[in-house]
Design a protein around this motif. Structure first.
Motif, PDB file in Angstrom:
ATOM      1  N   TYR A  90     -30.394 -72.509 -14.278  1.00 34.33           N
ATOM      2  CA  TYR A  90     -30.980 -71.633 -15.301  1.00 34.33           C
ATOM      3  C   TYR A  90     -30.106 -70.392 -15.517  1.00 34.33           C
ATOM      4  O   TYR A  90     -29.955 -69.917 -16.646  1.00 34.33           O
ATOM      5  CB  TYR A  90     -32.396 -71.201 -14.909  1.00 34.33           C
ATOM      6  CG  TYR A  90     -33.459 -72.142 -15.424  1.00 34.33           C
ATOM      7  CD1 TYR A  90     -33.837 -72.118 -16.764  1.00 34.33           C
ATOM      8  CD2 TYR A  90     -34.078 -73.047 -14.581  1.00 34.33           C
ATOM      9  CE1 TYR A  90     -34.808 -72.985 -17.244  1.00 34.33           C
ATOM     10  CE2 TYR A  90     -35.040 -73.920 -15.050  1.00 34.33           C
ATOM     11  CZ  TYR A  90     -35.414 -73.887 -16.387  1.00 34.33           C
ATOM     12  OH  TYR A  90     -36.352 -74.742 -16.860  1.00 34.33           O
ATOM     13  N   ALA A 148     -41.005 -71.307 -14.053  1.00 34.82           N
ATOM     14  CA  ALA A 148     -40.152 -71.831 -15.123  1.00 34.82           C
ATOM     15  C   ALA A 148     -40.968 -72.671 -16.101  1.00 34.82           C
ATOM     16  O   ALA A 148     -40.776 -72.598 -17.315  1.00 34.82           O
ATOM     17  CB  ALA A 148     -39.021 -72.665 -14.534  1.00 34.82           C
ATOM     18  N   ASP A 151     -43.041 -70.495 -18.224  1.00 33.58           N
ATOM     19  CA  ASP A 151     -42.244 -69.403 -18.777  1.00 33.58           C
ATOM     20  C   ASP A 151     -42.928 -68.049 -18.556  1.00 33.58           C
ATOM     21  O   ASP A 151     -43.145 -67.284 -19.484  1.00 33.58           O
ATOM     22  CB  ASP A 151     -41.943 -69.617 -20.258  1.00 33.58           C
ATOM     23  CG  ASP A 151     -40.653 -68.882 -20.648  1.00 33.58           C
ATOM     24  OD1 ASP A 151     -40.182 -68.063 -19.843  1.00 33.58           O
ATOM     25  OD2 ASP A 151     -40.125 -69.141 -21.743  1.00 33.58           O
ATOM     26  N   ALA A 154     -41.174 -64.803 -19.821  1.00 34.36           N
ATOM     27  CA  ALA A 154     -41.334 -64.476 -21.241  1.00 34.36           C
ATOM     28  C   ALA A 154     -42.634 -63.718 -21.469  1.00 34.36           C
ATOM     29  O   ALA A 154     -42.687 -62.751 -22.246  1.00 34.36           O
ATOM     30  CB  ALA A 154     -41.304 -65.744 -22.076  1.00 34.36           C
ATOM     31  N   GLU A 161     -38.978 -66.565 -25.501  1.00 38.67           N
ATOM     32  CA  GLU A 161     -38.724 -67.494 -24.409  1.00 38.67           C
ATOM     33  C   GLU A 161     -37.626 -66.986 -23.490  1.00 38.67           C
ATOM     34  O   GLU A 161     -36.692 -66.314 -23.919  1.00 38.67           O
ATOM     35  CB  GLU A 161     -38.364 -68.882 -24.936  1.00 38.67           C
ATOM     36  CG  GLU A 161     -37.033 -68.941 -25.661  1.00 38.67           C
ATOM     37  CD  GLU A 161     -36.539 -70.378 -25.812  1.00 38.67           C
ATOM     38  OE1 GLU A 161     -37.356 -71.310 -25.722  1.00 38.67           O
ATOM     39  OE2 GLU A 161     -35.336 -70.555 -26.012  1.00 38.67           O
ATOM     40  N   THR A 163     -37.268 -69.089 -20.030  1.00 40.11           N
ATOM     41  CA  THR A 163     -36.932 -70.396 -19.455  1.00 40.11           C
ATOM     42  C   THR A 163     -37.249 -71.536 -20.412  1.00 40.11           C
ATOM     43  O   THR A 163     -36.923 -72.684 -20.133  1.00 40.11           O
ATOM     44  CB  THR A 163     -37.711 -70.627 -18.145  1.00 40.11           C
ATOM     45  OG1 THR A 163     -39.112 -70.665 -18.460  1.00 40.11           O
ATOM     46  CG2 THR A 163     -37.462 -69.536 -17.140  1.00 40.11           C
ATOM     47  N   GLY A 164     -37.915 -71.225 -21.514  1.00 38.53           N
ATOM     48  CA  GLY A 164     -38.227 -72.271 -22.481  1.00 38.53           C
ATOM     49  C   GLY A 164     -39.351 -73.202 -22.062  1.00 38.53           C
ATOM     50  O   GLY A 164     -39.468 -74.300 -22.592  1.00 38.53           O
ATOM     51  N   ALA A 165     -40.172 -72.762 -21.081  1.00 36.25           N
ATOM     52  CA  ALA A 165     -41.324 -73.540 -20.618  1.00 36.25           C
ATOM     53  C   ALA A 165     -40.960 -75.003 -20.358  1.00 36.25           C
ATOM     54  O   ALA A 165     -39.866 -75.274 -19.851  1.00 36.25           O
ATOM     55  CB  ALA A 165     -42.482 -73.428 -21.591  1.00 36.25           C
TER      56      ALA A 165
END
Lengths: 365, 289
Positions: A90, A148, A151, A154, A161, A163-165
């Motif tokens: 990440y 993660a 997220d 965020a 965002e 980690t972008g879920a």
């Protein structure tokens, strides 16, 4: 600062000749590396798909190496190595997306993030022993996974965002140097260059870990594995040694993540999931604990089986089955089998029969 | 607000008691045999899948609830006799690794046989519909699950504390060699305990299969929750497992109302805090592993 000077001294191993990875082992590794380096361009021409598998094998070999360093030598069974792997991944993805794709910035950053995550998890976990240590590392790693996956950063930072879920961060770019993709600078096919780069980093990591394991620092770790209380009585700060060893291991795991994510061009929560940690332990045991080269071999095999049989629904049965047989009949893994065959080939068959007879007797009770 | 609270409490208790069924097997097996059984979640999943097959074929939920756990027990017996038994006396890590292998293999087998799509066990009409509990409407099936698991847990508790078998079990855990010397085949006791744990997991699988979806990831999913429970309760402690299971069930239920995404985080944080403060868990006896 005893532990600090301990890093850089290997006179003990040289004196006693009890080196980890003997000269014979080193020769075998060197031959394997040269062979890979020579064969890779040929593979890339005829079966490029295989080069992808080779890169993945190498990256997981590095990850297995990092775990073997603390499990095989310090006896710390980490069930949360996916945390450092994913954190490194990440870190690479975020850096490359937001700031720079410079190879010499991203990879060190992955290592540093791996070390930091490992230092936190290690510092909180090493006081627990055995199974409890494994459970703690598992719990902390799963926390990172949940963070993660949902997220959480965020939400906290109040941005769209981080980690972008559950989708993760897709479309991670490749490495660059001086603003140009590295393969163009080297004038090589990008896949081939990635392979050579990974191979080089794996070799350097192996050398560094062998060197560490052969230093007084590594000897203290082995002593801790064998008898922790005694080491404590001698006057070593066992907790500190364990945390440092765990952090070092985390650095290598972070590096593996930093190599993996740009290669797959996606960072997703699955990298942090405990099934990766579990699979890693499968690789270690399959290969042979504490031999360094064994787990790397095991990692290569597992990735190979997964990739080759990935389309077949039953690959998990095959992998699980192989694993069960190895645990029961060859507790020292493939490395153990190879070593016993090398030591005395004529005895191999008799030994196999003896193992089988033992097994049947024990089943009968 | 009060309605939501009562509803969540009931859901939490129901989840907690089913978790307790799973965790009880896990913790008894650890307490007696020093085996951390990673395949326990897979056995729970097998219970649920056997349940869907039996209930689907005969159209009879009760038959599924009766037979599926027995089949899981048979598989448990095979696992114990042919793979765990030859490993006693070795480093306990090998048991973790071995059962992890089974967890992978069983999951693969499930995908191969049943495919990846999720299923559900049809519950009989008696258990359908809702019931009025004070101001709250509550599914009958949840109440049924709550009652069945509570009764089972109570019976096991009494069994362990009072019956001869319970005494034998505790004695075998405490001093295996002595019990062996007294002429009791400890091997059989171990097999019995493992099968018993498998059956409990199977029952939980059928019970939850009626309200949650049955899918190939459920085994790996539940095992982490079960570990959190037995670790919080203290590995090997039955009492600890039951209390911790209730705690985890309630936290899960309340959490899914307050902050659904963070529930899991709470659970792991809880486990980490307990382990850091008291490494042997709330009711654990020893720290040695």
């Amino acid at each position: 600062m005893q532990w600090f000077t301990d890093f850089f001294d290997r006179s003990h191993a040289l004196e006693t000749g009890s080196e980890i990875l003997s000269s014979r082992g080193r020769l075998a590794v060197a031959i394997a590396v040269v062979l890979l380096a020579v064969v890779a361009p040929v593979i890339n021409v005829f079966e490029p798909f295989w080069l992808n598998i080779l890169v993945r094998m190498l990256i997981f070999a590095l990850l297995a190496l990092s775990l073997d360093f603390i499990f095989g030598y310090a006896g710390l069974l980490s069930f949360g190595h996916a945390a450092m792997f994913g954190a490194g991944g990440y870190a690479a993805a975020l850096l490359m997306r937001e700031y720079t794709q410079n190879l010499f910035v991203v990879l060190p950053a992955s290592i540093v993030v791996g070390v930091i995550v490992a230092a936190i998890i290690g510092w909180l976990s090493v006081r627990a022993k055995g199974i409890y240590f494994a459970m703690l590392t598992l719990a902390f790693a799963q926390m990172f996974y949940v963070i993660a996956f949902t997220d959480l950063p965020a939400t906290i930072l109040d941005v769209d965002e981080v980690t972008g879920a559950d989708d993760g961060l897709v479309g991670v770019a490749g490495f660059e140097l001086f603003g140009e993709p590295i393969h163009q600078l080297a004038g090589l096919d990008h896949r081939l260059l990635y392979f050579y780069m990974t191979l080089a980093l794996v070799v350097v990591s192996l050398a560094a870990i062998v060197r560490l394991a052969n230093s007084p620092f590594g000897r203290v770790l082995q002593a801790i594995r064998e008898n922790e209380e005694r080491v404590e009585f001698i006057g070593y700060n066992v907790t500190r040694y364990k945390v440092i060893a765990f952090s070092i291991s985390g650095g290598f795991a972070g590096l593996a993540g930093g190599l993996y994510v740009p290669f797959q061009s996606v960072a997703h929560p699955g990298l942090l999931h405990w099934e990766i940690s579990g699979e890693l332990i499968v690789m270690l045991l399959l290969g042979g604990l504490g031999t360094l080269w064994g787990p790397m071999l095991g990692a290569g095999l597992v990735v190979l089986v997964e990739d080759l049989l990935g389309g077949v629904a039953s690959w998990e049965i095959i992998l699980g089955g192989i694993f069960i047989v190895v645990v029961i009949f060859a507790p020292r893994g493939l490395a153990g089998i190879l070593i016993s065959i090398r030591n005395d080939p004529s005895q191999a068959l008799t030994n196999a029969r003896k193992t089988l007879r033992n097994y049947i007797e024990k089943v009968k009770g | 607000m009060l309605e939501v609270f009562i509803r969540s409490t009931f859901l939490g208790l129901q989840l907690g008691m089913t978790f307790a069924l799973i965790a009880a097997g896990l913790t008894l097996i650890f307490g007696m045999m020093d085996v951390i059984n990673f395949a326990h979640g897979a056995l729970y999943m097998l219970g649920a899948y056997f349940g869907t097959v039996i209930a689907g074929t005969f159209g009879n939920y009760w038959l599924a609830l009766l037979l599926a756990p027995l089949f899981v027990g048979l598989i448990g017996a095979a696992i114990e006799i042919f793979s765990l038994r030859p490993l006693y006396g070795r480093n306990p890590l090998y048991h973790i690794l071995l059962t992890f292998g089974f967890a992978i293999a069983i999951q693969g087998a499930i995908v191969l046989i049943f495919g990846g799509q999720s299923r559900r066990i049809d519950v009989p009409t008696v258990l359908e519909g809702t019931i009025q509990v004070g101001p709250v409407t509550y599914p009958v099936y949840w109440l049924f699950v709550l009652i069945v698991s509570t009764v089972l847990i109570a019976l096991i508790w009494i069994g362990i504390e009072r019956s001869n078998l319970g005494i034998l079990m505790r004695a075998s855990a405490h001093d295996t060699e002595m019990v062996n010397a007294l002429g009791i085949d400890v091997n059989k006791v171990f097999t019995g305990v493992f099968v018993f744990g498998a059956i409990l997991a199977g029952i939980a699988g059928v019970l939850l299969g009626g309200s949650r979806s049955v899918h190939p990831g459920m085994g790996m999913g539940i095992i982490i929750e079960a570990f959190v429970i037995v670790v919080i309760g203290g590995l090997g402690s039955f009492r600890g497992a039951v209390y911790a299971a209730l705690l985890v069930g309630l936290v899960t239920a309340y959490g899914s109302v307050i902050a659904p995404t963070l529930t899991e985080l709470f659970l792991f944080a809880m486990m980490a805090i307990v382990l850091i403060i008291k490494p042997s868990g709330l009711f654990g006896a020893t720290e040695a592993a």
